[in-house]
Design a protein around this motif. Structure first.
Motif, PDB file in Angstrom:
ATOM      1  N   SER A 116      18.176  21.139  -2.625  1.00  0.00           N
ATOM      2  CA  SER A 116      17.803  20.121  -3.428  1.00  0.00           C
ATOM      3  C   SER A 116      18.206  20.413  -4.697  1.00  0.00           C
ATOM      4  CB  SER A 116      16.142  19.687  -3.649  1.00  0.00           C
ATOM      5  OG  SER A 116      15.523  20.577  -4.135  1.00  0.00           O
ATOM      6  N   PRO A 167      20.464  25.803 -14.440  1.00  0.00           N
ATOM      7  CA  PRO A 167      19.536  25.939 -13.502  1.00  0.00           C
ATOM      8  C   PRO A 167      19.514  27.435 -12.817  1.00  0.00           C
ATOM      9  CG  PRO A 167      21.280  24.511 -12.521  1.00  0.00           C
ATOM     10  CD  PRO A 167      21.477  24.849 -14.194  1.00  0.00           C
ATOM     11  N   ASN A 181       1.764  21.530 -22.725  1.00  0.00           N
ATOM     12  CA  ASN A 181       2.695  21.637 -21.519  1.00  0.00           C
ATOM     13  C   ASN A 181       3.731  20.205 -22.012  1.00  0.00           C
ATOM     14  OD1 ASN A 181       1.127  19.257 -21.205  1.00  0.00           O
ATOM     15  ND2 ASN A 181       1.062  19.716 -18.788  1.00  0.00           N
ATOM     16  N   PRO A 236      18.242  20.724  -8.849  1.00  0.00           N
ATOM     17  CA  PRO A 236      17.004  20.573  -9.877  1.00  0.00           C
ATOM     18  C   PRO A 236      17.044  19.484 -10.624  1.00  0.00           C
ATOM     19  CG  PRO A 236      18.791  22.088 -10.578  1.00  0.00           C
ATOM     20  CD  PRO A 236      19.248  21.655  -9.001  1.00  0.00           C
ATOM     21  N   PRO A 266       2.438  26.688 -20.096  1.00  0.00           N
ATOM     22  CA  PRO A 266       3.326  27.288 -18.784  1.00  0.00           C
ATOM     23  C   PRO A 266       4.216  28.479 -19.309  1.00  0.00           C
ATOM     24  CG  PRO A 266       4.050  25.415 -19.550  1.00  0.00           C
ATOM     25  CD  PRO A 266       3.128  25.654 -20.511  1.00  0.00           C
ATOM     26  N   GLN A 292       7.312  22.116 -17.589  1.00  0.00           N
ATOM     27  CA  GLN A 292       6.743  22.571 -16.329  1.00  0.00           C
ATOM     28  C   GLN A 292       7.457  23.051 -15.480  1.00  0.00           C
ATOM     29  OE1 GLN A 292       4.773  18.515 -15.004  1.00  0.00           O
ATOM     30  NE2 GLN A 292       7.008  17.844 -14.801  1.00  0.00           N
ATOM     31  N   GLY A 293       7.219  23.605 -14.253  1.00  0.00           N
ATOM     32  CA  GLY A 293       8.059  23.885 -13.305  1.00  0.00           C
ATOM     33  C   GLY A 293       8.691  25.429 -13.520  1.00  0.00           C
ATOM     34  N   PRO A 294       8.996  25.997 -12.508  1.00  0.00           N
ATOM     35  CA  PRO A 294       9.909  27.096 -12.644  1.00  0.00           C
ATOM     36  C   PRO A 294      10.805  27.612 -13.873  1.00  0.00           C
ATOM     37  CG  PRO A 294      11.174  26.183 -10.847  1.00  0.00           C
ATOM     38  CD  PRO A 294       9.816  25.352 -11.302  1.00  0.00           C
ATOM     39  N   GLN A 295      11.149  26.513 -14.337  1.00  0.00           N
ATOM     40  CA  GLN A 295      12.282  26.929 -15.576  1.00  0.00           C
ATOM     41  C   GLN A 295      11.452  26.529 -16.876  1.00  0.00           C
ATOM     42  OE1 GLN A 295      16.569  26.836 -15.002  1.00  0.00           O
ATOM     43  NE2 GLN A 295      16.301  24.863 -14.064  1.00  0.00           N
ATOM     44  N   ALA A 296      10.276  26.488 -16.986  1.00  0.00           N
ATOM     45  CA  ALA A 296       9.710  26.035 -17.943  1.00  0.00           C
ATOM     46  C   ALA A 296       9.968  26.951 -19.310  1.00  0.00           C
ATOM     47  CB  ALA A 296       8.166  25.947 -17.941  1.00  0.00           C
ATOM     48  N   PRO A 335      15.087  17.485 -17.191  1.00  0.00           N
ATOM     49  CA  PRO A 335      14.048  16.994 -17.783  1.00  0.00           C
ATOM     50  C   PRO A 335      14.306  15.743 -18.296  1.00  0.00           C
ATOM     51  CG  PRO A 335      14.909  18.596 -18.946  1.00  0.00           C
ATOM     52  CD  PRO A 335      15.593  18.656 -17.672  1.00  0.00           C
TER      53      PRO A 335
END
Length: 270
Positions: A4, A268, A56, A6, A141, A35-39, A9
């Protein structure tokens, strides 16, 4: 295996409300979720483009009447304390810095309440209860610290700053201090100590939030050498001879769609 792409935002705009810095003007903010793994990478990237973090959410003023709120930071390599700032450092030599994980305590909240009641009783945070305070401190985060300043003589908490650690500096998200000690200049002292903190960590900048030309509330930030502001898409060193008439005029604001289109997002992680 499912693959998928990314998701970029999504940016939103708040409804207009009275500006807390310039009388008679209205403010609105451009914001996005953090939020998420790239915060952490998103926070690093957008902080360099004038955004600030609140829990956040990342936000940046995006007013239709002016663009006077300019993100400010100190270039640590260009900073040299003035005589009055050296006196402030000496007056607070009894304070010990203690950096901890972002966890709220009752002692912090008691200090926070004294500070608000004395300094910002009519502000937007005046009704914040202990649960909302805990959310402000703990809901992060990214890599954040609570930097406490404790009186070594009494072990009393005297000042506190919620601080984010960025890839190019430290960001002073929110600070508060004992309001009954005006001679100690605790707000200025925490900035001075964060310059030392950044220098110790090998980080080039201390992010201070916004500086607003024409606002007395923000005038103190001009007292720090090496001050830069994010203006018209680039960081610019303040020298004292700048003309901010364009930022104070409605003609100096870009449409929201254009502002969003000009935001650089991190690549990403693959």
């Amino acid at each position: 295996m499912r693959h998928s792409l990314p998701l970029a935002p999504q940016f939103y705009v708040t409804a207009p409300q009275p500006c807390p810095y310039l009388e008679g003007r209205m403010e609105r903010k451009l914001f996005t979720a953090l939020q998420g793994p790239q915060a952490e990478r998103l926070n690093d990237s957008l902080s360099k483009q004038g955004f600030r973090r609140s829990q956040n959410v990342l936000y940046r003023p995006s007013c239709s009447e002016c663009s006077a709120c300019l993100s400010a930071r100190i270039d640590v390599s260009a900073f040299a304390p003035s005589k009055s700032q050296r006196r402030t450092i000496n007056r607070n030599s009894h304070l010990v810095r203690r950096a901890t994980s972002p966890w709220a305590t009752e002692e912090q909240y008691a200090l926070f309440r004294r500070y608000l009641d004395a300094r910002h009783a009519d502000g937007g945070m005046a009704d914040m209860d202990i649960f909302e305070f805990a959310a402000m401190i703990e809901e992060t985060p990214i890599r954040s610290r609570v930097v406490e300043y404790v009186d070594r003589r009494t072990d009393k908490l005297t000042a506190t700053c919620l601080t984010d650690v960025l890839d190019d500096g430290v960001s002073m998200v929110y600070s508060f201090y004992e309001p009954d000690l005006p001679r100690q200049s605790l707000g200025a002292y925490m900035i001075l100590d964060h310059v030392d903190l950044a220098r110790e960590a090998g980080l080039p900048y201390v992010y201070l939030g916004y500086w607003v030309p024409g606002s007395q509330k923000m005038g103190y930030k001009r007292n720090f050498t090496g001050l830069e502001v994010f203006r018209q898409g680039t960081w610019e060193r303040l020298t004292g001879g700048e003309d901010f008439s364009e930022e104070l005029s409605p003609d100096g604001t870009d449409p929201i769609a254009e502002q969003v289109a000009n935001i650089a997002l991190p690549d990403p992680v693959r």
